[in-house]
Design a protein around this motif. Structure first.
Motif: not given
Length: 354
Positions: A57, A86, A89, A107, A110, A168
């Motif tokens: 991640d 993720t 993550a 996050n 990504s 997240q």
């Protein structure tokens, strides 16, 4: 959301799914392994004080060209959906790498990376591409004790896990994810914490935040680790109005066949299935050829049981290309309208008399 106009992403997705079987992408971990990255590649200049090799991640921050290339390869293979890199993550999983403080940044970046590439492909031909914010189960379970001598012990509680997921999810949405994909669900209570976090995140945004749910089976009888059958799992999460529900990881496509059929008959939403590319060999590698995987998942499409198909562990862009080609022109599953009944769940489904 970006690149998809002003309409609700749920409406856009459902409209596309009514036209054809949609394609989600394949494995990330095994694709990253092919790059043979070093510890220095993973760690970059973050100076976290822990070894980072294997922390896939974190590559959004230290080696973004790797996940970018993988996203691009899957879109070129025919994918309609990019799942963010993720899976782990979150605060719990990143604690193993001393990277808890970077959860939001990982996050956001990504999702932003996947969003940018998805929008490039959408702009190139006008076909909507979507970004699913991937939320893995963490390495903790709410339903089972990690201590065989203390069955009542839990390492974490529901509220803590919900907060972990909320952190997240908020970051994934900030980065541009269209949906929240709560995947590889081995513990139904973990999934319910994720569902609650996503519902609260959507409420805070003042808009619909669609949820995708994907269960993983731990034995051939069709149960997850917390003991729920696929039908009981559906009863436990149906209130969340998931955009899709289905199965991923688990075994190969052939082993999932009866369980996909069960879900397809009872769920009044779209079915998404992305199995492993067969079962791993004695070295942990996956040998199933793209044509084999495509043929097996194609049988579910021919039977009218699926709306979204893709691959999990061991699948490659070649697998996704073969799947996309194999289902081209096949009609997507028609979503049923079940009779109105009270449906409850323990480990097994339960129905109130009509």
């Amino acid at each position: 959301m970006s690149g998809l106009g002003d309409a609700s992403v749920r409406d856009i997705f459902n409209a596309e799914a009514a036209k054809r079987i949609l394609i989600t992408d394949g494995a990330f971990g095994t694709e990253i392994q092919n790059w043979k990255l070093s510890e220095a590649d993973y760690a970059g200049t973050l100076s976290l004080g822990h070894d980072q090799k294997g922390n896939n991640d974190i590559l959004a921050l230290t080696k973004p060209e790797v996940p970018a290339a993988i996203h691009r390869a899957y879109f070129e293979a025919g994918a309609d959906i990019a799942e963010t890199n993720t899976f782990s993550a979150n605060r719990i999983s990143q604690a193993d790498y001393g990277a808890e403080a970077l959860v939001r940044e990982i996050n956001v970046e990504s999702a932003r990376l996947a969003r940018t590439i998805a929008d490039e492909f959408t702009a190139s031909d006008g076909r909507p591409r979507f970004v699913a914010g991937a939320v893995g189960p963490t390495n903790k379970t709410l339903s089972l004790s990690p201590d065989v001598n203390d069955p009542g012990y839990r390492e974490i509680d529901f509220d803590y896990l919900k907060d972990v997921y909320r952190e997240q999810i908020d970051a994934l949405v900030e980065g541009g994810a269209d949906f929240v994909l709560i995947e590889t669900v081995f513990d139904t209570l973990n999934a319910k914490a994720g569902v609650m976090a996503a519902i609260e995140a959507g409420a805070a945004l003042g808009r619909d935040l669609p949820i995708m749910l994907s269960m993983t089976l731990t034995d051939l009888s069709g149960r997850n680790l917390s003991g729920h059958t696929v039908e009981a799992f559906w009863h436990a999460v149906r209130h969340a109005r998931p955009l899709t529900i289905g199965l991923n990881c688990s075994f190969g496509a052939e082993q999932l066949r009866p369980h996909v059929k069960t879900l397809s008959e009872i769920c009044d939403t779209l079915i998404m299935v992305y199995p492993n590319a067969g079962l791993p060999n004695e070295l942990g590698a996956y040998d199933e050829a793209p044509a084999t995987t495509a043929g097996l998942v194609g049988q579910r499409a021919e039977a009218g049981q699926v709306n979204v198909l893709g691959g999990c562990c061991g699948s490659t862009p070649a697998h996704i290309a073969a799947i996309a080609q194999g289902v081209r022109g096949l009609a997507p599953r028609a979503v049923p309208v079940p009779a109105v009944r009270t449906r409850l769940a323990g480990l097994e489904p339960f129905f109130m008399a009509a």
